[in-house]
Design a protein around this motif. Structure first.
Motif, PDB file in Angstrom:
ATOM      1  N   SER A  74     -46.236  26.965 127.611  1.00 48.18           N
ATOM      2  CA  SER A  74     -44.894  27.520 127.842  1.00 48.18           C
ATOM      3  C   SER A  74     -43.860  26.403 128.011  1.00 48.18           C
ATOM      4  CB  SER A  74     -44.908  28.434 129.074  1.00 48.18           C
ATOM      5  OG  SER A  74     -44.982  27.681 130.284  1.00 48.18           O
ATOM      6  N   VAL A 123     -30.917  41.496 126.039  1.00 51.14           N
ATOM      7  CA  VAL A 123     -31.863  42.605 125.870  1.00 51.14           C
ATOM      8  C   VAL A 123     -31.532  43.393 124.608  1.00 51.14           C
ATOM      9  CG1 VAL A 123     -32.695  44.756 126.872  1.00 51.14           C
ATOM     10  CG2 VAL A 123     -32.354  42.762 128.333  1.00 51.14           C
ATOM     11  N   PHE A 306     -35.280  34.347 129.588  1.00 48.77           N
ATOM     12  CA  PHE A 306     -36.319  35.304 129.987  1.00 48.77           C
ATOM     13  C   PHE A 306     -36.137  36.632 129.252  1.00 48.77           C
ATOM     14  CE2 PHE A 306     -37.733  38.897 132.536  1.00 48.77           C
ATOM     15  CZ  PHE A 306     -39.028  38.537 132.889  1.00 48.77           C
ATOM     16  N   ASP A 307     -34.939  37.220 129.371  1.00 43.39           N
ATOM     17  CA  ASP A 307     -34.723  38.580 128.886  1.00 43.39           C
ATOM     18  C   ASP A 307     -34.847  38.712 127.378  1.00 43.39           C
ATOM     19  OD1 ASP A 307     -32.556  36.939 128.828  1.00 43.39           O
ATOM     20  OD2 ASP A 307     -31.126  38.334 129.714  1.00 43.39           O
ATOM     21  N   PHE A 310     -38.532  38.648 126.603  1.00 48.70           N
ATOM     22  CA  PHE A 310     -39.109  39.892 127.147  1.00 48.70           C
ATOM     23  C   PHE A 310     -38.851  41.055 126.198  1.00 48.70           C
ATOM     24  CE2 PHE A 310     -38.836  43.804 129.553  1.00 48.70           C
ATOM     25  CZ  PHE A 310     -39.950  43.764 130.362  1.00 48.70           C
ATOM     26  N   ALA A 311     -37.621  41.148 125.656  1.00 50.60           N
ATOM     27  CA  ALA A 311     -37.268  42.258 124.772  1.00 50.60           C
ATOM     28  C   ALA A 311     -37.914  42.129 123.400  1.00 50.60           C
ATOM     29  CB  ALA A 311     -35.751  42.348 124.624  1.00 50.60           C
ATOM     30  N   GLY A 314     -42.330  40.731 124.557  1.00 46.72           N
ATOM     31  CA  GLY A 314     -43.029  41.216 125.741  1.00 46.72           C
ATOM     32  C   GLY A 314     -43.536  40.089 126.623  1.00 46.72           C
ATOM     33  N   LEU A 315     -44.252  40.475 127.674  1.00 43.91           N
ATOM     34  CA  LEU A 315     -44.732  39.506 128.663  1.00 43.91           C
ATOM     35  C   LEU A 315     -46.111  38.952 128.346  1.00 43.91           C
ATOM     36  CD1 LEU A 315     -43.699  41.328 131.961  1.00 43.91           C
ATOM     37  CD2 LEU A 315     -42.589  39.332 130.949  1.00 43.91           C
ATOM     38  N   ASP A 316     -46.883  39.639 127.539  1.00 40.37           N
ATOM     39  CA  ASP A 316     -48.305  39.318 127.423  1.00 40.37           C
ATOM     40  C   ASP A 316     -48.674  38.534 126.169  1.00 40.37           C
ATOM     41  OD1 ASP A 316     -48.984  40.777 129.811  1.00 40.37           O
ATOM     42  OD2 ASP A 316     -48.581  42.595 128.668  1.00 40.37           O
ATOM     43  N   ASP A 321     -44.477  32.391 125.116  1.00 36.99           N
ATOM     44  CA  ASP A 321     -44.259  32.176 126.546  1.00 36.99           C
ATOM     45  C   ASP A 321     -43.247  31.068 126.806  1.00 36.99           C
ATOM     46  OD1 ASP A 321     -45.538  33.994 128.053  1.00 36.99           O
ATOM     47  OD2 ASP A 321     -47.235  32.752 128.604  1.00 36.99           O
ATOM     48  N   ILE A 325     -41.234  33.365 131.985  1.00 39.45           N
ATOM     49  CA  ILE A 325     -42.164  34.472 131.737  1.00 39.45           C
ATOM     50  C   ILE A 325     -43.457  34.256 132.515  1.00 39.45           C
ATOM     51  CG2 ILE A 325     -43.605  35.564 129.979  1.00 39.45           C
ATOM     52  CD1 ILE A 325     -40.816  36.380 129.521  1.00 39.45           C
ATOM     53  N   TYR A 328     -43.073  34.907 136.214  1.00 35.22           N
ATOM     54  CA  TYR A 328     -43.082  36.336 136.527  1.00 35.22           C
ATOM     55  C   TYR A 328     -44.509  36.879 136.556  1.00 35.22           C
ATOM     56  CZ  TYR A 328     -42.194  41.346 136.095  1.00 35.22           C
ATOM     57  OH  TYR A 328     -42.189  42.704 136.295  1.00 35.22           O
TER      58      TYR A 328
END
Length: 369
Positions: A74, A123, A306-307, A310-311, A314-316, A321, A325, A328
């Motif tokens: 990351s 987003v 981050f956002d 994320f949009a 995703g986080l996973d 990364d 992220i 979080y």
């Protein structure tokens, strides 16, 4: 004296609130990052957890621990994202500003179109570009409009990497980069006649370069090679970020171009400067302060991104990364609050390294005036 006391009393509530809710919480985060909060699952969500002071152990694990390889990727992602995001936003913004500075027909319409993405949140931008970068649709099917086969690139879902390097070489590359930057600072100080700045920057840069090519190349952060590189899944994220922020840099550059005195440009033309020489020796140097200001703002945005990710991804999804992220995930999914706090402090330090020197230089300039 009475006016000073009154001014202090007026500012006191704001100072108290900033001291508590900004610097107080920063101090608490620092303390948490030096404990083992989260190592024991039974204590992680306890009402009064028993914390043990572990010093810099969390920081050491992040950079050299076996289980935190995702954090290290990351960090690499963040570095590449910041570089390409800043370069793309500055370059595209400058090109758009130069085009609009020629006062084409419909200038107001195009200026509005170029600025519009900046009005959106990250987003919304991420959602739009996630649709555009679907492997079976979006931009991949554009070639079919002219009879060509669709693009096969999977965009956000690829796991391919380029510019791969061994994490153990990080101390060498860091010392090399900082040393070269200090030598550039020394060159600027030499041209500006700042002897003291020249001496210290030249000495520091020389020492770092000497260390990099002697001891730095032998430092081993891990007992095994750990490859990291630029994840091609970030290309889509970078495109979305550049699309949103290039309008901002365009507005800055356009204001700078329109603010250059006509007399300066006419004097350069009288002296025989051609179009390229006019830009190279007159216009671009006058735009340097705007470039620096834009780099500070864009760097600040990139470091805490981050956002948008994320949009879009995703986080996973590890290939996209960034430290925010991963912070979080550690803190609010894994309940490893100490490591999450450590990442938060590292991000704060990175942002401070970008913003504080700029603010200090601006303050010195105002004092000189």
């Amino acid at each position: 004296m009475r006016d000073r006391i009154l001014a202090f009393l007026v500012l006191l509530p704001s100072l108290v609130l900033v001291g508590i809710f900004v610097y107080g919480f920063i101090g608490q985060t620092l303390w948490v990052s030096l404990t083992d909060w989260g190592k024991n699952p039974a204590q992680a969500l306890a009402l009064r957890p028993e914390l043990r002071f572990v010093g810099l152990e969390n920081y050491r694990e992040l950079f050299t621990g076996f289980v935190d390889v995702r954090f290290r990727q990351s960090v690499v992602n963040l570095v590449f994202f910041t570089l390409f995001f800043m370069a793309g936003s500055l370059g595209l913004g400058l090109l758009l500003a130069l085009a609009l500075d020629q006062r084409p027909k419909g200038e107001g319409f195009f200026r509005t179109v170029f600025l519009f993405p900046m009005a959106l949140s990250f987003v919304v931008t991420g959602t739009i570009w996630r649709w555009l970068l679907q492997p079976q649709g979006g931009v991949n099917v554009l070639p079919t409009l002219v009879g060509l086969p669709p693009l096969p690139f999977p965009w956000l879902t690829t796991r391919e990497q380029v510019l791969v390097f061994d994490w153990n070489r990080l101390p060498f590359y860091t010392a090399l980069l900082v040393g070269l930057v200090l030598l550039l600072v020394a060159y600027g100080a030499w041209r500006g006649g700042e002897r003291r700045k020249l001496f210290w920057s030249l000495l520091s840069g020389g020492v770092l370069l000497l260390w990099a090519f002697t001891l730095g190349s032998r430092v081993q952060l891990l007992p095994y090679p750990e490859p990291h590189g630029f994840s091609l899944a970030l290309i889509g994220v970078i495109l979305a970020a550049v699309w949103q922020m290039s309008g901002y840099t365009m507005a800055l550059y356009l204001a700078g171009l329109r603010g250059i005195p006509v007399e300066v440009l006419e004097a350069a033309r009288v002296d025989g400067a051609g179009s390229w020489q006019l830009y190279r020796y007159v216009i671009f140097p006058l735009l340097a302060p705007i470039t620096l200001s834009a780099m500070i703002v864009l760097g600040h945005i990139a470091l805490k991104i981050f956002d948008l990710i994320f949009a879009m991804a995703g986080l996973d999804y590890a290939p996209t990364d960034v430290p925010a992220i991963y912070m979080y995930l550690l803190a609010f999914r894994g309940n490893q609050f100490a490591k999450g706090a450590a990442i938060g402090l590292l991000l704060l330090l990175l942002v401070a390294l970008v913003v504080v020197p700029y603010l200090a230089s601006q303050l010195r300039k105002e004092v000189r005036r």
